[in-house]
Structure formats: structure tokens, C-alpha cells
Scaffold this motif. Structure first.
Motif, PDB file in Angstrom:
ATOM      1  N   ALA A 224      51.210  40.759  41.316  1.00 52.69           N
ATOM      2  CA  ALA A 224      50.009  41.889  41.341  1.00 52.69           C
ATOM      3  C   ALA A 224      49.581  42.065  40.064  1.00 52.69           C
TER       4      ALA A 224
ATOM      5  N   ALA B 250      46.058  44.375  37.611  1.00 54.36           N
ATOM      6  CA  ALA B 250      44.774  44.990  37.536  1.00 54.36           C
ATOM      7  C   ALA B 250      44.056  44.899  36.055  1.00 54.36           C
TER       8      ALA B 250
ATOM      9  N   ARG C 180      40.156  47.590  41.393  1.00 56.05           N
ATOM     10  CA  ARG C 180      40.419  46.542  42.530  1.00 56.05           C
ATOM     11  C   ARG C 180      41.629  45.884  42.256  1.00 56.05           C
ATOM     12  N   ASP C 181      42.349  45.495  43.558  1.00 53.92           N
ATOM     13  CA  ASP C 181      43.493  44.935  43.467  1.00 53.92           C
ATOM     14  C   ASP C 181      43.434  43.563  42.886  1.00 53.92           C
TER      15      ASP C 181
ATOM     16  N   GLU D 226      40.291  41.629  44.727  1.00 53.45           N
ATOM     17  CA  GLU D 226      39.615  42.392  45.888  1.00 53.45           C
ATOM     18  C   GLU D 226      38.113  42.509  45.653  1.00 53.45           C
TER      19      GLU D 226
ATOM     20  N   TRP E 100      38.343  39.019  50.006  1.00 57.70           N
ATOM     21  CA  TRP E 100      38.806  38.737  48.371  1.00 57.70           C
ATOM     22  C   TRP E 100      37.980  37.786  47.761  1.00 57.70           C
TER      23      TRP E 100
END
Length: 215
Positions: A51, A53, A67-68, A88, A96
Motif C-alpha cells: 500500500a 500514497a 487516494r489509496d 483508487e 480502481w
């Protein structure tokens, strides 16, 4: 009477040895130590997803704020590593944007970064396969990729004059290293105010996303 069969066997053995040597020599060329270390670090994450950003604050990237993001090491070989970049996006299919894949390959002179951009139907975007080659050996953690001539031609054809001096940077730490991070960054030589940067936490992997579009 036995010398000819023995000679033939010896010749056959020599040929096998030569063929094996030829096969071994077709592997990726050895890179400078810093680039080999970088390649090893990049490859250590094969199959993993992380993950991330937006880490920069350029107003031109306002659409990416909050947004992720996911970086997925989707494909690896001795000569190529493909990292899919998922963002995202409520307006994209499935919520996505899976249009971007960063592809790093080994060349006889160093490393190459290309951007594979595709639409949801899998077809390539008009602006795709652009990037550049390393001009220096960089470090074990950081490699820079100035825009190459082929990409400049495409940017001109597509009216993207602002991209003619792009420099992309990839930063990566080995898997398992405390505080390990992965970063992708864009700057421009003719615009010192331009900075796009995304960062990913490599200390904890997540479930792999669906494949990037076209992959």
C-alpha cells in the motif's frame, strides 16, 4: 578399432561443453555493483503487493490526493521486473485505475524504465512505452532514468512538450529491511517546481490486486 568411437564420444562431449557454455553466456550481462544491488533489492519483492500514497504536494497532482495506491510486483524474470501501479478511482471500472505498469529491464549498458499505459479493454494508450535509460551507475537504493530520444519524439507528436525533460527516479529497499520503502518520482530538468512522488511501505505486504489492464 576402438579409437574412432572414443574419438566420437570425446568430440560429442566437447560439443556439449561448448553448447552449455554458449547457453550460460546468453544470460543478463553483469551490471556495475550498485546497479546489481539495486536489481537484487527490486527483485526481492517479486509477487508482493504494498500500500502507498501520494507523498508530494504539487497542485498539478490534486486529483491524486487522498487516494489509496498499490504497487504490485506482477512479473519478474532474470532481465525484467514489472510493477503494476493501481490507483483508487471511483470513476474507473471496479473503482480502481489499473492502467499503469512500471517495467524495469536490464540492458547491456545499465537499467531501463518504461511505462506501459493501457485502457480497461487492454489496448495500449496513445502515450505508452515511454521512459529512459540510466546514464550513471546510481546507488544500491536509487536509480534515475532521464527521458530517452524515442520518448521525446512521441511526446512531441502527442503535444506533451512539458515532458521533454522528464527524469524518473525509482527508490527501493530490500525486503525485510527495517523501514523499507519503495518510491516512484518524476521531476523535470526545465521546471524545478515539478515534483510527483508516491511512496509505498515495504514492511508489510497486502493481498495482491487483480492484474493491471492488459496484463
Amino acid at each position: 578399432m576402438t579409437t574412432r568411437p572414443l574419438a566420437r564420444r570425446a568430440l560429442a562431449a566437447s560439443c556439449v561443453t561448448l553448447l552449455l557454455g554458449a547457453c550460460a553466456s546468453t544470460g543478463p550481462a553483469r551490471l556495475p555493483a550498485s546497479q546489481e544491488a539495486f536489481w537484487d533489492a527490486l527483485s526481492s519483492h517479486c509477487g508482493n503487493a504494498y500500500a502507498g500514497a501520494l507523498a508530494s504536494s504539487d497542485e498539478r497532482d490534486a486529483d491524486f490526493v487522498g487516494r489509496d495506491m498499490v504497487a504490485h510486483w506482477a512479473e519478474c524474470s532474470d532481465s525484467r521486473v514489472a510493477v503494476a501501479f493501481h490507483i483508487e478511482d471511483d470513476e474507473a471500472p471496479g473503482g480502481w485505475d489499473r492502467s499503469r505498469t512500471w517495467v524495469v529491464t536490464r540492458t547491456s549498458d545499465g537499467l531501463r524504465l518504461k511505462h506501459d499505459h493501457r485502457h480497461a479493454d487492454g489496448y495500449e494508450d496513445a502515450v505508452t512505452q515511454y521512459g529512459g535509460d540510466t546514464l550513471s551507475t546510481g546507488t544500491a537504493r536509487v536509480q534515475d532514468f532521464p527521458v530517452d530520444a524515442e520518448s521525446v519524439v512521441m511526446f512531441v507528436e502527442e503535444g506533451l512538450d512539458q515532458s521533454l525533460t522528464n527524469v524518473w527516479r525509482v527508490e527501493v529497499d530490500d525486503e525485510g529491511e527495517p523501514g523499507a520503502r519503495f518510491a516512484y518520482q518524476l521531476t523535470r530538468r526545465n521546471d524545478p517546481t515539478r515534483l510527483f512522488r508516491v511512496e509505498f511501505d515495504l514492511t508489510r505486504d497486502i493481498a495482491a490486486p487483480p492484474p493491471a489492464w492488459g496484463w
